[in-house]
Design a protein around this motif. Structure first.
Motif, PDB file in Angstrom:
ATOM      1  N   ARG A  53     -51.045  41.275  -4.889  1.00 42.61           N
ATOM      2  CA  ARG A  53     -50.858  42.731  -4.809  1.00 42.61           C
ATOM      3  C   ARG A  53     -49.521  43.223  -5.367  1.00 42.61           C
ATOM      4  NH1 ARG A  53     -55.649  44.627  -4.609  1.00 42.61           N
ATOM      5  NH2 ARG A  53     -56.788  44.323  -2.685  1.00 42.61           N
ATOM      6  N   PHE A  54     -49.257  42.890  -6.619  1.00 43.64           N
ATOM      7  CA  PHE A  54     -48.060  43.422  -7.277  1.00 43.64           C
ATOM      8  C   PHE A  54     -48.383  44.831  -7.754  1.00 43.64           C
ATOM      9  CE2 PHE A  54     -47.142  38.883  -7.483  1.00 43.64           C
ATOM     10  CZ  PHE A  54     -45.838  38.877  -7.031  1.00 43.64           C
ATOM     11  N   GLU A  55     -48.150  45.797  -6.866  1.00 46.76           N
ATOM     12  CA  GLU A  55     -48.535  47.182  -7.137  1.00 46.76           C
ATOM     13  C   GLU A  55     -47.590  47.894  -8.084  1.00 46.76           C
ATOM     14  OE1 GLU A  55     -47.351  46.361  -4.008  1.00 46.76           O
ATOM     15  OE2 GLU A  55     -48.988  46.466  -2.574  1.00 46.76           O
ATOM     16  N   GLU A  56     -46.385  47.374  -8.239  1.00 51.70           N
ATOM     17  CA  GLU A  56     -45.356  48.138  -8.943  1.00 51.70           C
ATOM     18  C   GLU A  56     -44.740  47.336 -10.086  1.00 51.70           C
ATOM     19  OE1 GLU A  56     -41.307  50.361  -7.573  1.00 51.70           O
ATOM     20  OE2 GLU A  56     -42.928  50.213  -6.129  1.00 51.70           O
ATOM     21  N   LEU A  57     -44.709  47.970 -11.265  1.00 50.03           N
ATOM     22  CA  LEU A  57     -43.990  47.429 -12.409  1.00 50.03           C
ATOM     23  C   LEU A  57     -42.579  48.011 -12.350  1.00 50.03           C
ATOM     24  CD1 LEU A  57     -43.962  45.951 -15.247  1.00 50.03           C
ATOM     25  CD2 LEU A  57     -44.554  48.182 -16.191  1.00 50.03           C
ATOM     26  N   ILE A  58     -41.592  47.154 -12.107  1.00 42.51           N
ATOM     27  CA  ILE A  58     -40.215  47.611 -11.970  1.00 42.51           C
ATOM     28  C   ILE A  58     -39.555  47.753 -13.329  1.00 42.51           C
ATOM     29  CG2 ILE A  58     -37.937  47.006 -11.072  1.00 42.51           C
ATOM     30  CD1 ILE A  58     -39.335  45.510  -8.850  1.00 42.51           C
ATOM     31  N   ASP A  59     -39.813  46.811 -14.227  1.00 48.97           N
ATOM     32  CA  ASP A  59     -39.150  46.813 -15.523  1.00 48.97           C
ATOM     33  C   ASP A  59     -39.992  46.031 -16.512  1.00 48.97           C
ATOM     34  OD1 ASP A  59     -37.181  47.281 -17.417  1.00 48.97           O
ATOM     35  OD2 ASP A  59     -35.949  45.581 -16.812  1.00 48.97           O
ATOM     36  N   LEU A  60     -39.840  46.380 -17.779  1.00 46.28           N
ATOM     37  CA  LEU A  60     -40.450  45.650 -18.877  1.00 46.28           C
ATOM     38  C   LEU A  60     -39.484  45.750 -20.046  1.00 46.28           C
ATOM     39  CD1 LEU A  60     -44.097  45.746 -20.076  1.00 46.28           C
ATOM     40  CD2 LEU A  60     -42.275  46.158 -21.706  1.00 46.28           C
ATOM     41  N   CYS A  61     -39.180  44.635 -20.679  1.00 42.49           N
ATOM     42  CA  CYS A  61     -38.233  44.666 -21.796  1.00 42.49           C
ATOM     43  C   CYS A  61     -38.608  43.627 -22.837  1.00 42.49           C
ATOM     44  CB  CYS A  61     -36.806  44.437 -21.309  1.00 42.49           C
ATOM     45  SG  CYS A  61     -36.541  42.817 -20.579  1.00 42.49           S
ATOM     46  N   GLY A  62     -38.092  43.814 -24.029  1.00 45.24           N
ATOM     47  CA  GLY A  62     -38.269  42.851 -25.095  1.00 45.24           C
ATOM     48  C   GLY A  62     -37.097  41.883 -25.114  1.00 45.24           C
ATOM     49  N   VAL A  63     -37.330  40.695 -25.683  1.00 41.67           N
ATOM     50  CA  VAL A  63     -36.285  39.678 -25.811  1.00 41.67           C
ATOM     51  C   VAL A  63     -36.439  39.025 -27.184  1.00 41.67           C
ATOM     52  CG1 VAL A  63     -35.308  37.543 -24.869  1.00 41.67           C
ATOM     53  CG2 VAL A  63     -36.365  39.193 -23.333  1.00 41.67           C
ATOM     54  N   ASP A  64     -35.316  38.821 -27.863  1.00 45.90           N
ATOM     55  CA  ASP A  64     -35.288  38.117 -29.143  1.00 45.90           C
ATOM     56  C   ASP A  64     -34.642  36.757 -28.905  1.00 45.90           C
ATOM     57  OD1 ASP A  64     -34.909  37.145 -31.693  1.00 45.90           O
ATOM     58  OD2 ASP A  64     -33.957  38.957 -32.465  1.00 45.90           O
ATOM     59  N   TYR A  65     -35.419  35.691 -29.033  1.00 46.57           N
ATOM     60  CA  TYR A  65     -34.938  34.341 -28.764  1.00 46.57           C
ATOM     61  C   TYR A  65     -34.404  33.625 -30.007  1.00 46.57           C
ATOM     62  CZ  TYR A  65     -36.708  34.231 -23.991  1.00 46.57           C
ATOM     63  OH  TYR A  65     -36.900  34.467 -22.657  1.00 46.57           O
ATOM     64  N   SER A  66     -34.196  34.353 -31.113  1.00 47.44           N
ATOM     65  CA  SER A  66     -33.855  33.686 -32.365  1.00 47.44           C
ATOM     66  C   SER A  66     -32.542  32.903 -32.312  1.00 47.44           C
ATOM     67  CB  SER A  66     -33.816  34.683 -33.519  1.00 47.44           C
ATOM     68  OG  SER A  66     -32.823  35.657 -33.306  1.00 47.44           O
ATOM     69  N   THR A  67     -31.594  33.302 -31.488  1.00 48.97           N
ATOM     70  CA  THR A  67     -30.346  32.545 -31.378  1.00 48.97           C
ATOM     71  C   THR A  67     -30.179  31.925 -29.987  1.00 48.97           C
ATOM     72  OG1 THR A  67     -29.114  34.524 -30.719  1.00 48.97           O
ATOM     73  CG2 THR A  67     -29.184  34.004 -33.072  1.00 48.97           C
ATOM     74  N   TYR A  68     -31.237  31.854 -29.230  1.00 51.82           N
ATOM     75  CA  TYR A  68     -31.177  31.314 -27.870  1.00 51.82           C
ATOM     76  C   TYR A  68     -30.796  29.834 -27.906  1.00 51.82           C
ATOM     77  CZ  TYR A  68     -32.633  30.198 -23.123  1.00 51.82           C
ATOM     78  OH  TYR A  68     -32.667  29.778 -21.819  1.00 51.82           O
ATOM     79  N   GLY A  69     -29.930  29.437 -27.011  1.00 49.45           N
ATOM     80  CA  GLY A  69     -29.491  28.041 -26.953  1.00 49.45           C
ATOM     81  C   GLY A  69     -28.716  27.639 -28.191  1.00 49.45           C
ATOM     82  N   ASP A  70     -27.869  28.562 -28.678  1.00 51.48           N
ATOM     83  CA  ASP A  70     -27.072  28.327 -29.886  1.00 51.48           C
ATOM     84  C   ASP A  70     -27.938  28.009 -31.100  1.00 51.48           C
ATOM     85  OD1 ASP A  70     -24.645  28.835 -28.644  1.00 51.48           O
ATOM     86  OD2 ASP A  70     -24.449  26.762 -27.957  1.00 51.48           O
ATOM     87  N   GLY A  71     -29.104  28.629 -31.156  1.00 47.99           N
ATOM     88  CA  GLY A  71     -29.971  28.490 -32.321  1.00 47.99           C
ATOM     89  C   GLY A  71     -30.876  27.280 -32.322  1.00 47.99           C
ATOM     90  N   VAL A  72     -30.918  26.524 -31.235  1.00 44.68           N
ATOM     91  CA  VAL A  72     -31.792  25.344 -31.196  1.00 44.68           C
ATOM     92  C   VAL A  72     -33.191  25.667 -30.666  1.00 44.68           C
ATOM     93  CG1 VAL A  72     -29.868  23.742 -30.971  1.00 44.68           C
ATOM     94  CG2 VAL A  72     -30.954  24.630 -28.912  1.00 44.68           C
ATOM     95  N   TRP A  73     -33.420  26.930 -30.289  1.00 46.92           N
ATOM     96  CA  TRP A  73     -34.737  27.356 -29.785  1.00 46.92           C
ATOM     97  C   TRP A  73     -35.775  27.195 -30.890  1.00 46.92           C
ATOM     98  CZ3 TRP A  73     -37.154  28.584 -25.424  1.00 46.92           C
ATOM     99  CH2 TRP A  73     -38.323  29.339 -25.472  1.00 46.92           C
ATOM    100  N   GLU A  74     -36.891  26.553 -30.571  1.00 47.64           N
ATOM    101  CA  GLU A  74     -37.931  26.313 -31.566  1.00 47.64           C
ATOM    102  C   GLU A  74     -39.244  27.005 -31.232  1.00 47.64           C
ATOM    103  OE1 GLU A  74     -38.347  22.189 -32.437  1.00 47.64           O
ATOM    104  OE2 GLU A  74     -36.235  21.929 -32.913  1.00 47.64           O
ATOM    105  N   GLY A  75     -39.265  27.792 -30.183  1.00 48.72           N
ATOM    106  CA  GLY A  75     -40.481  28.488 -29.808  1.00 48.72           C
ATOM    107  C   GLY A  75     -40.618  29.810 -30.537  1.00 48.72           C
ATOM    108  N   PRO A  76     -41.586  30.625 -30.121  1.00 49.13           N
ATOM    109  CA  PRO A  76     -41.751  31.949 -30.733  1.00 49.13           C
ATOM    110  C   PRO A  76     -40.494  32.798 -30.552  1.00 49.13           C
ATOM    111  CG  PRO A  76     -43.630  31.398 -29.346  1.00 49.13           C
ATOM    112  CD  PRO A  76     -42.590  30.349 -29.103  1.00 49.13           C
ATOM    113  N   ARG A  77     -40.277  33.714 -31.489  1.00 45.04           N
ATOM    114  CA  ARG A  77     -39.033  34.483 -31.482  1.00 45.04           C
ATOM    115  C   ARG A  77     -39.021  35.592 -30.441  1.00 45.04           C
ATOM    116  NH1 ARG A  77     -36.282  37.826 -36.540  1.00 45.04           N
ATOM    117  NH2 ARG A  77     -34.659  38.777 -35.270  1.00 45.04           N
ATOM    118  N   PHE A  78     -40.119  36.352 -30.309  1.00 42.65           N
ATOM    119  CA  PHE A  78     -40.116  37.537 -29.450  1.00 42.65           C
ATOM    120  C   PHE A  78     -40.943  37.330 -28.186  1.00 42.65           C
ATOM    121  CE2 PHE A  78     -39.378  39.187 -33.741  1.00 42.65           C
ATOM    122  CZ  PHE A  78     -38.191  39.855 -33.522  1.00 42.65           C
ATOM    123  N   ALA A  79     -40.416  37.871 -27.090  1.00 45.75           N
ATOM    124  CA  ALA A  79     -41.124  37.824 -25.814  1.00 45.75           C
ATOM    125  C   ALA A  79     -41.023  39.183 -25.139  1.00 45.75           C
ATOM    126  CB  ALA A  79     -40.534  36.755 -24.900  1.00 45.75           C
TER     127      ALA A  79
END
Length: 198
Positions: A53-79
């Motif tokens: 019963r999660f009735e309420e959406l408190i927040d929603l935001c975009g994230v750019d992972y292109s430089t995550y972990g000092d650029g070693v991130w290998e997954g999709p860029r946007f979340a």
């Protein structure tokens, strides 16, 4: 780990089943990851399942992972990351979904489940260029209508491309190329050897 968090983990695993890609517990919070093709149905389950019963959406935001972990991130860029609240059970969950295509990031819109997602999704579109399939009014919300690009992307230039100003001679707002000269500002403490010695 508290009993309340253990109950939430069990309820999430039970309700979502195969839709749950991963679940992690850290700092007293639960974070789940769902695949983009399961996102809409998983969010409906989170809202409607009697144990959640999660009735309420408190927040929603975009994230750019292109430089995550000092650029070693290998997954999709946007979340897209959403924070949900269950008033009935007094617990929260963070939901993360990755857009499968880095060139044109698209995920399902949540406005049919939580109408408050409207402006949050417009902000994520405006700042990150993430498209929300099914959103009926996806347009910029904080940048100007003529703005080019998405300013929260990691590859967006720090100074931008154009600046906007009012021209009193033309009596209208005009756009012109950015005229900011990059410079390094040295704090007074470093610049003046005798600073603070008096």
């Amino acid at each position: 780990m508290t009993i309340k968090l253990e109950l939430l983990e069990a309820a999430l695993r039970n309700a979502l089943g195969e839709q749950l890609q991963s679940l992690s517990l850290a700092l007293g919070e639960a974070t789940i990851v769902v695949k983009s093709h399961d996102y809409l149905s998983a969010m409906r389950v989170l809202r409607d399942h009697a144990d959640l019963r999660f009735e309420e959406l408190i927040d929603l935001c975009g994230v750019d992972y292109s430089t995550y972990g000092d650029g070693v991130w290998e997954g999709p860029r946007f979340a897209v990351v959403s924070h949900l609240l269950s008033i009935k059970h007094n617990w929260r969950v963070r939901v993360r979904v990755f857009a499968p295509d880095d060139e044109m990031p698209v995920v399902a819109s949540m406005i049919d489940i939580w109408p408050t997602a409207n402006w949050y999704e417009r902000e994520a579109f405006d700042f990150f260029g993430i498209l929300f399939e099914g959103h009926n009014d996806l347009r910029r919300i904080l940048t100007d209508y003529g703005f080019i690009g998405h300013p929260f992307r990691k590859d967006f230039p720090v100074s931008g491309y154009v600046e906007m100003r009012y021209d009193p001679e033309q009596k209208r707002v005009i756009y012109q190329p950015v005229t900011i000269d990059p410079r390094e500002i040295v704090p007074r403490v470093i610049r003046e050897e005798q600073y603070g010695m008096k």
